[in-house]
Every structure is written in C-alpha cells, then in structure tokens.
Design a protein around this motif. Structure first.
Motif, PDB file in Angstrom:
ATOM      1  N   ASN A   1       0.807  -1.212   0.000  1.00  0.00           N
ATOM      2  CA  ASN A   1       0.000   0.000   0.000  1.00  0.00           C
ATOM      3  C   ASN A   1       0.844   1.268   0.000  1.00  0.00           C
ATOM      4  N   ARG A   2       1.836   1.328  -0.823  1.00  0.00           N
ATOM      5  CA  ARG A   2       2.766   2.471  -0.824  1.00  0.00           C
ATOM      6  C   ARG A   2       2.054   3.805  -1.003  1.00  0.00           C
ATOM      7  N   ASP A   3       1.035   3.841  -1.855  1.00  0.00           N
ATOM      8  CA  ASP A   3       0.314   5.088  -2.100  1.00  0.00           C
ATOM      9  C   ASP A   3      -0.813   5.335  -1.105  1.00  0.00           C
ATOM     10  N   HIS A   4      -1.042   4.389  -0.216  1.00  0.00           N
ATOM     11  CA  HIS A   4      -2.096   4.558   0.789  1.00  0.00           C
ATOM     12  C   HIS A   4      -1.646   3.913   2.104  1.00  0.00           C
ATOM     13  N   PRO A   5      -0.706   4.556   2.804  1.00  0.00           N
ATOM     14  CA  PRO A   5      -0.310   3.999   4.100  1.00  0.00           C
ATOM     15  C   PRO A   5      -1.497   4.016   5.049  1.00  0.00           C
ATOM     16  N   VAL A   6      -1.445   3.172   6.030  1.00  0.00           N
ATOM     17  CA  VAL A   6      -2.557   3.048   6.974  1.00  0.00           C
ATOM     18  C   VAL A   6      -2.187   3.652   8.323  1.00  0.00           C
ATOM     19  N   ALA A   7      -3.199   3.857   9.142  1.00  0.00           N
ATOM     20  CA  ALA A   7      -3.021   4.474  10.454  1.00  0.00           C
ATOM     21  C   ALA A   7      -2.904   3.407  11.546  1.00  0.00           C
ATOM     22  N   GLU A   8      -2.648   3.874  12.732  1.00  0.00           N
ATOM     23  CA  GLU A   8      -2.695   3.025  13.923  1.00  0.00           C
ATOM     24  C   GLU A   8      -4.061   2.341  13.955  1.00  0.00           C
ATOM     25  N   ASN A   9      -4.101   1.097  14.354  1.00  0.00           N
ATOM     26  CA  ASN A   9      -5.321   0.284  14.467  1.00  0.00           C
ATOM     27  C   ASN A   9      -5.896  -0.174  13.130  1.00  0.00           C
ATOM     28  N   ALA A  10      -5.115  -0.101  12.042  1.00  0.00           N
ATOM     29  CA  ALA A  10      -5.535  -0.728  10.789  1.00  0.00           C
ATOM     30  C   ALA A  10      -5.608  -2.241  11.035  1.00  0.00           C
ATOM     31  N   VAL A  11      -6.412  -2.930  10.240  1.00  0.00           N
ATOM     32  CA  VAL A  11      -6.644  -4.363  10.457  1.00  0.00           C
ATOM     33  C   VAL A  11      -6.263  -5.150   9.208  1.00  0.00           C
ATOM     34  N   LEU A  12      -5.430  -6.175   9.404  1.00  0.00           N
ATOM     35  CA  LEU A  12      -5.083  -7.114   8.342  1.00  0.00           C
ATOM     36  C   LEU A  12      -5.802  -8.412   8.647  1.00  0.00           C
ATOM     37  N   ASN A  13      -6.558  -8.908   7.657  1.00  0.00           N
ATOM     38  CA  ASN A  13      -7.379 -10.093   7.858  1.00  0.00           C
ATOM     39  C   ASN A  13      -7.023 -11.143   6.822  1.00  0.00           C
ATOM     40  N   PHE A  14      -6.601 -12.312   7.284  1.00  0.00           N
ATOM     41  CA  PHE A  14      -6.405 -13.482   6.421  1.00  0.00           C
ATOM     42  C   PHE A  14      -7.716 -14.250   6.538  1.00  0.00           C
ATOM     43  N   THR A  15      -8.621 -14.043   5.579  1.00  0.00           N
ATOM     44  CA  THR A  15     -10.004 -14.503   5.698  1.00  0.00           C
ATOM     45  C   THR A  15     -10.143 -16.016   5.591  1.00  0.00           C
ATOM     46  N   ALA A  16     -11.302 -16.507   5.968  1.00  0.00           N
ATOM     47  CA  ALA A  16     -11.607 -17.935   5.859  1.00  0.00           C
ATOM     48  C   ALA A  16     -11.559 -18.404   4.409  1.00  0.00           C
ATOM     49  N   ALA A  17     -11.787 -17.483   3.465  1.00  0.00           N
ATOM     50  CA  ALA A  17     -11.741 -17.819   2.038  1.00  0.00           C
ATOM     51  C   ALA A  17     -10.313 -17.777   1.493  1.00  0.00           C
ATOM     52  N   GLY A  18      -9.342 -17.374   2.319  1.00  0.00           N
ATOM     53  CA  GLY A  18      -7.958 -17.335   1.885  1.00  0.00           C
ATOM     54  C   GLY A  18      -7.520 -16.003   1.296  1.00  0.00           C
ATOM     55  N   ASP A  19      -8.354 -14.958   1.433  1.00  0.00           N
ATOM     56  CA  ASP A  19      -7.988 -13.631   0.942  1.00  0.00           C
ATOM     57  C   ASP A  19      -7.235 -12.879   2.032  1.00  0.00           C
ATOM     58  N   LEU A  20      -6.316 -12.042   1.632  1.00  0.00           N
ATOM     59  CA  LEU A  20      -5.588 -11.180   2.548  1.00  0.00           C
ATOM     60  C   LEU A  20      -6.129  -9.775   2.329  1.00  0.00           C
ATOM     61  N   VAL A  21      -6.839  -9.232   3.320  1.00  0.00           N
ATOM     62  CA  VAL A  21      -7.535  -7.954   3.170  1.00  0.00           C
ATOM     63  C   VAL A  21      -7.030  -6.981   4.231  1.00  0.00           C
ATOM     64  N   LEU A  22      -6.655  -5.790   3.777  1.00  0.00           N
ATOM     65  CA  LEU A  22      -6.177  -4.737   4.685  1.00  0.00           C
ATOM     66  C   LEU A  22      -7.228  -3.632   4.752  1.00  0.00           C
ATOM     67  N   HIS A  23      -7.667  -3.323   5.964  1.00  0.00           N
ATOM     68  CA  HIS A  23      -8.593  -2.228   6.213  1.00  0.00           C
ATOM     69  C   HIS A  23      -7.876  -1.156   7.000  1.00  0.00           C
ATOM     70  N   ASP A  24      -8.054   0.104   6.600  1.00  0.00           N
ATOM     71  CA  ASP A  24      -7.490   1.185   7.397  1.00  0.00           C
ATOM     72  C   ASP A  24      -8.293   1.313   8.684  1.00  0.00           C
ATOM     73  N   SER A  25      -7.834   2.138   9.586  1.00  0.00           N
ATOM     74  CA  SER A  25      -8.491   2.243  10.901  1.00  0.00           C
ATOM     75  C   SER A  25      -9.921   2.764  10.792  1.00  0.00           C
ATOM     76  N   ASP A  26     -10.262   3.454   9.695  1.00  0.00           N
ATOM     77  CA  ASP A  26     -11.632   3.927   9.503  1.00  0.00           C
ATOM     78  C   ASP A  26     -12.510   2.898   8.803  1.00  0.00           C
ATOM     79  N   GLY A  27     -11.964   1.697   8.519  1.00  0.00           N
ATOM     80  CA  GLY A  27     -12.729   0.613   7.918  1.00  0.00           C
ATOM     81  C   GLY A  27     -12.639   0.529   6.407  1.00  0.00           C
ATOM     82  N   THR A  28     -12.023   1.502   5.744  1.00  0.00           N
ATOM     83  CA  THR A  28     -11.922   1.440   4.283  1.00  0.00           C
ATOM     84  C   THR A  28     -10.930   0.363   3.869  1.00  0.00           C
ATOM     85  N   VAL A  29     -11.236  -0.315   2.762  1.00  0.00           N
ATOM     86  CA  VAL A  29     -10.342  -1.333   2.227  1.00  0.00           C
ATOM     87  C   VAL A  29      -9.217  -0.631   1.493  1.00  0.00           C
ATOM     88  N   VAL A  30      -7.981  -1.044   1.798  1.00  0.00           N
ATOM     89  CA  VAL A  30      -6.805  -0.434   1.168  1.00  0.00           C
ATOM     90  C   VAL A  30      -6.416  -1.297  -0.025  1.00  0.00           C
TER      91      VAL A  30
END
Length: 148
Positions: free
Chosen positions: A119-148
């Motif tokens: 996410n070089r063009d969209h760094p995230v803030a404190e409390n961002a969430v990285l989720n390795f989902t049950a479906a096997g996707d790697l999803v990064l959400h910023d602290s406000d909940g937006t998908v990066v």
C-alpha cells in the motif's frame, strides 16, 4: 476487494508471501511468531502486535511473521508486518529485511529495509486491520474501515 486472478502482479506478490503465512516451519518459534491460519486477524497497534522494534533512525517494525533464516539464526532475514518511518504516524503493510540475533529476535544493529509493500500510495493508520479470511484472501482495512 482485489481478485488475485485479475491482477498478475498481486498473484506474484502473494506467491512470495504465501510461505510466510502458510508454512509454520518457516516461522521463528523463538519469538512465538504465530503461523497464519485462515481467519487470522492482526491489528496494527503496539498492544496487539507484541513484536514491535523501534530503531535508532526513528523507524519501527511491528512484525507479524518472521521467516527463519535457514543458513544461520544470525543475520538478515525476511519479516512481514507493519513498517513506519519517522514520525511514524502512518504505516505500510510490508515485507522487510531485518537483522536477527542468535535468539531469533530482531536486532537494532541495522535499520529495516522494505523490499515490498502492499500500500505504498495509501499507508494506513494506527489500528488498521489485516485479515487473512476464511476464504484465503488477505484484506487490509485502514483504521476507519476502508479497504486499502
């Protein structure tokens, strides 16, 4: 959400990252880095990521996974997690090279070197969430909940 099949570069990056997430034997047990399993969630905060190291240059890594250096337990090795450079108000989800000591811990001898970031063009803030989902996707959400 990104589809791996639609993005060849993302597919190559995930092939590079997959061993860090999927194979427990590549993860340093010395520092109790957990192996990533489906439905694993990491929160970018000092309190939830206990393997945080601050370097003399002001940069910081919050390691999620550390790949075992097969030739030696001392020296450069790959880690995955959140990286920031001073003033550390935003973070990159990144793979970085760090130096380790004989106990498998990250040392302060050499500052980390980022070799890949999601996410070089969209760094995230404190409390961002990285989720390795049950479906096997790697999803990064910023602290406000937006998908990066």
């Amino acid at each position: 959400m990104l589809s791996v099949s639609d993005h060849p570069l993302l597919r190559r990056c995930l092939l590079f990252l997959l061993p860090l997430f999927a194979i427990p034997s590549l993860v340093r047990a010395q520092w109790d880095y957990p192996s990533a399993k489906l439905s694993t969630v990491w929160i970018n905060s000092n309190s939830s990521l206990e393997h945080t190291v601050s370097f003399p240059d002001g940069s910081q890594v919050r390691s999620i996974l550390l790949r075992q250096n097969s030739s030696s337990v001392i020296g450069p090795t790959f880690a995955c997690g959140f990286y920031c450079s001073p003033p550390c108000d935003t973070f990159l989800l990144a793979v970085f090279v760090v130096s380790t000591n004989s106990g498998g811990g990250i040392t302060l001898v050499v500052s980390p070197r980022v070799v890949w970031s999601a996410n070089r063009d969209h760094p995230v803030a404190e409390n961002a969430v990285l989720n390795f989902t049950a479906a096997g996707d790697l999803v990064l959400h910023d602290s406000d909940g937006t998908v990066v």
